[in-house]
Scaffold this active site. Structure first.
Site, PDB file in Angstrom:
ATOM      1  N   TYR A 154       0.817  -1.217   0.000  1.00  0.00           N
ATOM      2  CA  TYR A 154       0.000   0.000   0.000  1.00  0.00           C
ATOM      3  C   TYR A 154       0.849   1.265   0.000  1.00  0.00           C
ATOM      4  O   TYR A 154       0.303   2.367   0.009  1.00  0.00           O
ATOM      5  CB  TYR A 154      -0.905   0.030   1.229  1.00  0.00           C
ATOM      6  CG  TYR A 154      -2.174  -0.754   1.052  1.00  0.00           C
ATOM      7  CD1 TYR A 154      -2.129  -2.139   0.902  1.00  0.00           C
ATOM      8  CD2 TYR A 154      -3.409  -0.125   1.028  1.00  0.00           C
ATOM      9  CE1 TYR A 154      -3.284  -2.869   0.735  1.00  0.00           C
ATOM     10  CE2 TYR A 154      -4.569  -0.858   0.861  1.00  0.00           C
ATOM     11  CZ  TYR A 154      -4.504  -2.221   0.716  1.00  0.00           C
ATOM     12  OH  TYR A 154      -5.646  -2.946   0.548  1.00  0.00           O
ATOM     13  N   LYS A 165       3.219 -14.438   4.888  1.00  0.00           N
ATOM     14  CA  LYS A 165       3.549 -15.487   3.916  1.00  0.00           C
ATOM     15  C   LYS A 165       5.085 -15.561   3.891  1.00  0.00           C
ATOM     16  O   LYS A 165       5.733 -15.428   2.845  1.00  0.00           O
ATOM     17  CB  LYS A 165       2.963 -15.095   2.546  1.00  0.00           C
ATOM     18  CG  LYS A 165       3.061 -16.143   1.489  1.00  0.00           C
ATOM     19  CD  LYS A 165       2.076 -17.286   1.667  1.00  0.00           C
ATOM     20  CE  LYS A 165       2.254 -18.306   0.569  1.00  0.00           C
ATOM     21  NZ  LYS A 165       1.542 -19.553   0.839  1.00  0.00           N
ATOM     22  N   ASP A 171      -2.504 -18.106   3.801  1.00  0.00           N
ATOM     23  CA  ASP A 171      -3.409 -19.023   3.090  1.00  0.00           C
ATOM     24  C   ASP A 171      -4.065 -19.984   4.074  1.00  0.00           C
ATOM     25  O   ASP A 171      -5.284 -20.177   4.087  1.00  0.00           O
ATOM     26  CB  ASP A 171      -2.680 -19.771   1.958  1.00  0.00           C
ATOM     27  CG  ASP A 171      -1.292 -20.254   2.354  1.00  0.00           C
ATOM     28  OD1 ASP A 171      -0.815 -19.880   3.436  1.00  0.00           O
ATOM     29  OD2 ASP A 171      -0.685 -21.014   1.578  1.00  0.00           O
ATOM     30  N   ASP A 231      -6.063  -6.306   4.898  1.00  0.00           N
ATOM     31  CA  ASP A 231      -7.205  -5.799   4.136  1.00  0.00           C
ATOM     32  C   ASP A 231      -8.105  -6.960   3.719  1.00  0.00           C
ATOM     33  O   ASP A 231      -9.324  -6.937   3.911  1.00  0.00           O
ATOM     34  CB  ASP A 231      -6.673  -5.055   2.900  1.00  0.00           C
ATOM     35  CG  ASP A 231      -7.810  -4.449   2.089  1.00  0.00           C
ATOM     36  OD1 ASP A 231      -8.780  -3.990   2.696  1.00  0.00           O
ATOM     37  OD2 ASP A 231      -7.718  -4.451   0.848  1.00  0.00           O
TER      38      ASP A 231
END
Ligand code: NAD
Length: 356
Positions: free
Chosen positions: A124, A187, A221, A245
């Site tokens: 972002y 991740k 995930d 988000d």
């Protein structure tokens, strides 16, 4: 004494929701001196910018703002005003409590999760270049064959500074609100440098709360699947910006939709309260959408202002109206408009005595 608060009604359905929220907050008995300023697509037409200087100036002066949603054009056009406000005001922590209210049709009951999302960096940060630009070509050259020669490039910065203060915020929130556990989500198996740093800092911060607040890690995930299958295992979830988000919308889905998911953006020098949902432009001007998410954001604002009794009464009045199901908006299975739902909440507030 009245609290000075900046009100940014926003665009799309924002203004009609904020009009209701002002009335409901007044009915709590808390005196607010609203400083109303305009941002978004409507003011863009006259001011030439969706974020005029007086908006930031007001937020800096009052240090507390309540905001309706603001539209962001996809792909082209101006950058997100919402992201700019968070960055300019250095509101580094985004707090999104997600809990189920009786009467809301949802696949899940008894959800009580808190998402703490990093708010000022990650993908972002707005550092990106189009395909075939000079900047993209330079980076592609540096990557020595790892990137397609015509790729567009976005940069993902994750810093120790921003991660540390965010994770500290999550643990402090957990202590203050008597929560049991913080789960850090990334991740890092793939993004070893950026997400790896986030975990490294999280582990350091977690040590300071050893014995008080549990700490664990999940990959994003796996976290999505776990939340759908066993949401009761989780408590406070702390993550970098983009994962935060996406996961916030997932959590809003768990509790019955965007119409009831509130949010707060908090920094060391100010706070801005807003719903998770966007401007829902297709419903603008129809007195149709649910005001609850912005009202629950106002509840978080009242807490922040130290008006805890009013905050609790407001939440109780909202919960009563939702449970009864008579005066709720379409998304909660009712036929009431935005303003009718607001009036029903005001009526309930009148029946809940103040503690003082
Ligand atoms: P959205 O949240 O505006 O709406 C998606 C759908 O969710 C709506 O069509 C509606 O069916 C439902 N919905 C949303 N709010 C609701 C409410 N209060 N009551 C009942 N139903 C509601 O998402 P979008 O359509 O993807 O985004 C519209 C615009 O809002 C975009 O420009 C986006 O960038 C912007 N946006 C702004 C913010 C913000 O101001 N913080 C947040 C998200 C999206």
């Amino acid at each position: 004494m009245a609290h000075n608060v900046t009100l940014i009604p926003g665009d799309g359905t924002g203004p009609e929701i904020c009009a209701v929220v002002k009335n409901v907050v007044a009915a709590t008995g808390v005196e607010i001196q609203w400083e109303q300023v305009e941002a978004g697509v409507d003011i863009m037409k006259t001011a030439g910018t969706p974020l005029p200087d007086n908006v930031l100036a007001s937020c800096r002066r009052t240090k507390v703002a309540l905001k309706g949603p603001i539209t962001t054009p996809i792909g082209t056009g101006f950058r997100s005003v919402n992201v700019a406000l968070r960055k300019e005001l250095d509101l580094y922590a985004c707090l999104r409590p997600c809990r189920t209210y009786k009467g809301v049709k949802s696949r899940y009951q008894d959800i009580d999760l808190v998402v703490v999302r990093e708010n000022v960096e990650d993908l972002y940060a707005g550092v990106e270049w189009p395909a075939d630009s000079e900047e993209s070509k330079k980076i592609i050259e540096m990557a020595k064959g790892k990137i397609n020669p015509h790729a567009a490039i976005s940069i993902k910065p994750i810093s120790r500074f921003n991660s540390e203060r965010l994770i500290r915020f999550a643990f402090e929130y957990a202590v203050k609100h008597k929560r049991r556990k913080v789960t850090a989500v990334t991740k890092a198996n793939i993004m070893k440098c950026t997400d790896g740093l986030f975990y490294e800092v999280a582990r350091e911060v977690a040590k300071r709360y050893d014995g008080k607040i549990e700490y664990e890690e999940r990959l994003i995930d796996n976290m999505c699947m776990q939340l759908v299958q066993k949401p009761e295992l989780y408590d406070v979830i702390c993550l970098p910006n983009l994962y935060g988000d996406i996961l916030s919308d997932l959590c809003a889905g768990l509790i019955g939709g965007l119409g009831i998911a509130p949010g707060a953006n908090i920094g060391d020098n100010g706070a801005l309260f807003e719903a998770v949902h966007g401007s829902a432009p297709k419903y603008a001007g129809q007195n149709k959408v649910n005001p609850t998410a912005v009202l629950l954001s106002a509840k978080l604002m009242l807490d922040h202002l130290g008006e805890t009794d009013a905050a609790q009464r407001l939440e109780a009045a909202i919960a009563d109206v939702i449970r009864e199901g008579k005066n709720v908006t379409y998304d909660l299975g009712g036929k009431a408009g935005t303003s009718q739902m607001g009036e029903a909440i005001i009526e309930k507030l009148g029946k809940i005595p103040a503690a003082r």
